[in-house]
Structure formats: C-alpha cells, structure tokens
Design an enzyme around this catalytic site. Structure first.
Site, PDB file in Angstrom:
ATOM      1  N   THR A  97     112.773  18.077  58.679  1.00 50.09           N
ATOM      2  CA  THR A  97     111.551  18.183  59.483  1.00 50.09           C
ATOM      3  C   THR A  97     110.417  18.540  58.525  1.00 50.09           C
ATOM      4  O   THR A  97     110.469  19.588  57.869  1.00 50.09           O
ATOM      5  CB  THR A  97     111.665  19.279  60.553  1.00 50.09           C
ATOM      6  OG1 THR A  97     112.817  19.025  61.354  1.00 50.09           O
ATOM      7  CG2 THR A  97     110.429  19.310  61.437  1.00 50.09           C
ATOM      8  N   LYS A 172     108.969  14.648  66.328  1.00 47.18           N
ATOM      9  CA  LYS A 172     109.799  15.844  66.093  1.00 47.18           C
ATOM     10  C   LYS A 172     108.951  17.114  66.269  1.00 47.18           C
ATOM     11  O   LYS A 172     109.422  18.125  66.803  1.00 47.18           O
ATOM     12  CB  LYS A 172     110.407  15.782  64.690  1.00 47.18           C
ATOM     13  CG  LYS A 172     111.093  17.050  64.221  1.00 47.18           C
ATOM     14  CD  LYS A 172     112.347  17.424  65.005  1.00 47.18           C
ATOM     15  CE  LYS A 172     112.917  18.745  64.488  1.00 47.18           C
ATOM     16  NZ  LYS A 172     114.032  19.228  65.273  1.00 47.18           N
TER      17      LYS A 172
END
Ligand code: NAP
Length: 295
Positions: A97, A172
């Site tokens: 991420t 995300k």
C-alpha cells in the site's frame, strides 16, 4: 506458458501470499531484507535470489509487498533494484500500500526500461492472505492485468480493475479510510459499553448480529476483550495509509474530516511506542481519554 515468479517482501502478508503461489504450482525466487523470511520459504521449495535485480533477472513477474513508497522506490529503482534486472516482458506487480503519485512515477521510470508495472494493493488482512481470499485492486494496463490474472487469482478471490497506473492505490486508500473509521466506531462502542457497566462480550454478540456489525466488530473487538494486541495489521502501517489518504485528498480538494481525526489518534499511538501492535490498539487511545480499560 507458466510465469516464473519473483517475490520480494516476506512479512506478515508476503509469506502466506508466496506460499499460495507455490501451492498453485508457480516456481518462486524470493528475496527479503532480513534472512528469516527467506529461510522459511526456501525450506518450503522456493529458490533464493541475491537481491531485487537478481530476482528480476530470474523471473517473468516480480511481486513486491514491502512497507511504504520509499521502500518500493528502493526495491524498484535503487541500486541493485528490479530495474537493473530488466528484460523483455518483465512485469513488476507491486502489492504494497503506497502513494498513487509515487506509483505513477515508478511505473514511468520502469516503462522507460521496458518493464510494465501494475499497482495491485490488497485487502483482507493476514487471514485473507493465508486463505488466498484477498480483494485485489489493480491499476495499470488492462492487458497486463489479463496476463497476470492466474498469478493474482492464486492469492485473491476478488480482482477489480480500477483504471490506469495509481488507480489501484487510490481505491486501496478508500478502503483504508473506511477500515480506520469503522475501527474507531467499534472501539468507541466498546469503551461506552464498559463505562456503562455492560459486559463487552454481550455488546459484541448483540451488535454483531445487527446493522452495527463490521469486520472490525467481529474480528478485532473480541481480541481487545482478550487484551490480545498482536498485529495482523500494524498501527504503523495504518498510520502510513491514513497519511497517504490525506495527502492524496489534499491534491483533489476532497474533505476527509473523520480520516484526519483517526489519523491523529494513530499518530498518538505511534508516539507512545505502539507502532508494532495491531490496529485494535486504537482502543488504547480512547481508554486513556476515558481512564478505563475494556476487559
Ligand atoms: P510487515 O510484516 O512489516 O512486512 C514488510 C516486509 O517488507 C518485511 O519483510 C520487510 O523486511 C520488507 N521491507 C520493508 N521495507 C523494505 C525495503 N526498503 N527493502 C526491502 N524489504 C523491505 O508488513 P505487512 O503487514 O506484511 O504489510 C506489507 C504491506 O502490505 C504494507 O504496505 C501494508 O500496508 C500492506 N498491507 C498489510 C495488510 C495487513 O493486514 N498486514 C493488509 C493489506 C495491506 P524485514 O523482514 O527486513 O523487515
């Protein structure tokens, strides 16, 4: 043709994801910054690479799942990075991420060296990684996603194409906003129950069966009651994700008042030295304000 897979980053998420690729029949060359993760996977049948460039040379698709944007930059473009092992047809599938803007920059640099990059961050936590049931959010060229589909399907149950480079990371961050605020709601409910003299287990049982339920209520709340703060997802990573969300939101003038609040609470936990605990430790910030402990 079966793709040869390279795997970089053998932490909480990377180890089970790499294992699932081997179970699906892919051959793996792995590398990690520290040795224990490598030894574990090599014992189970993976080959050991000497660094990201070596892993790239020996692979058709190199996966990375490390920490934050500077870590991916280092692994992809730094000395001994993936770019130094570039060859025709190589794909870099980054599942960390990280920042959507930095993703686009790395993808451009890799593209100049003939390497396609997909951003493919995941949701589903350690359990989803172990069970191979992750949700995977993909940015980049759709044709490259189609080529990598069998690889991704060995790790996840849901693949969603989100758009061009960086779009997977943006989605995300949406996930992380929702996750952190749901976590805060669950922790506030626990503290309020405790303050009101209600057994937290009773509250969890009742709320989990109604509209107030969430992944956090079902999975994290029972751990809080057991005072189990071992990490599935670390406070430090959640803090990083919320900072990334706020930075990205500023660029598009999107108001995120709730995210700002919960980011400050995670920052306080990190200042208190709790960065390596699981995100259920968010309750500790509230417990300090309320001067009680949920038991
Ligand atoms: P982790 O347990 O801290 O593992 C990170 C791994 O990356 C470690 O093996 C670490 O090596 C390696 N690494 C970090 N920086 C590096 C660098 N500069 N160069 C080379 N290797 C590096 O973290 P995790 O929980 O697996 O999370 C990994 C990523 O997935 C993060 O971006 C996180 O936000 C994301 N994520 C996590 C979850 C979750 O529930 N845990 C869920 C979804 C997404 P060492 O062994 O040397 O430390």
């Amino acid at each position: 043709m079966t793709e040869r897979i390279g795997f970089i980053g053998l932490g909480i998420m990377g180890r089970p994801m790499a294992r699932n690729l081997m179970k699906a029949g892919f051959t793996l060359t792995v590398w990690n910054r520290s040795q224990p993760g490598i030894d574990e996977l090599v014992k189970e049948g993976a080959a050991e690479g000497s660094g990201p460039a070596d892993v790239a040379r020996r692979s058709d698709v190199v996966i990375s799942i490390v920490g934050d944007s500077p870590d991916v930059e280092e692994v992809a473009l730094g000395p001994g990075g993936i770019i130094e092992g570039a060859h025709r047809g190589l794909v870099h599938l980054d599942m960390t991420t990280m920042s959507p803007a930095v993703t686009r920059r790395i993808a451009e640099r890799l593209g100049e060296a003939g390497v396609e990059m997909l951003d493919a961050p995941v949701s589903g936590g350690q359990q989803g990684a172990t069970d191979g049931t992750l949700s995977i959010m993909v940015g980049g060229r759709e044709e490259t996603l189609e080529r990598c589909r069998p690889v991704l399907e060995a790790m996840g149950r849901k693949l969603v194409y989100c758009g061009p480079s960086g779009a997977g990371q943006t989605v995300k961050l949406c996930n992380q906003i929702a996750v952190a605020l749901t976590n805060l709601g669950m922790c506030e409910a626990l503290v309020f129950a405790a303050r009101s003299g209600i057994d937290p287990r009773v509250m969890i049982e009742a709320v989990s069966a109604g509209a107030g339920t969430s992944w956090q209520m079902e999975n994290l709340a029972p751990r809080i009651v057991e005072r189990d703060f071992r990490p599935g997802f670390k406070v430090a990573h959640q803090g990083k994700d919320l900072r990334l969300a706020l930075e990205a939101a500023e660029k598009v003038s999107s108001p995120l008042p709730g995210t700002g609040l919960v980011q400050q609470m995670f920052a306080a936990l990190e200042t208190d030295g709790l960065g390596e605990e699981g995100t259920q430790a968010l309750v500790k910030a509230l417990e300090r304000l309320a001067d009680l402990e949920v038991q």
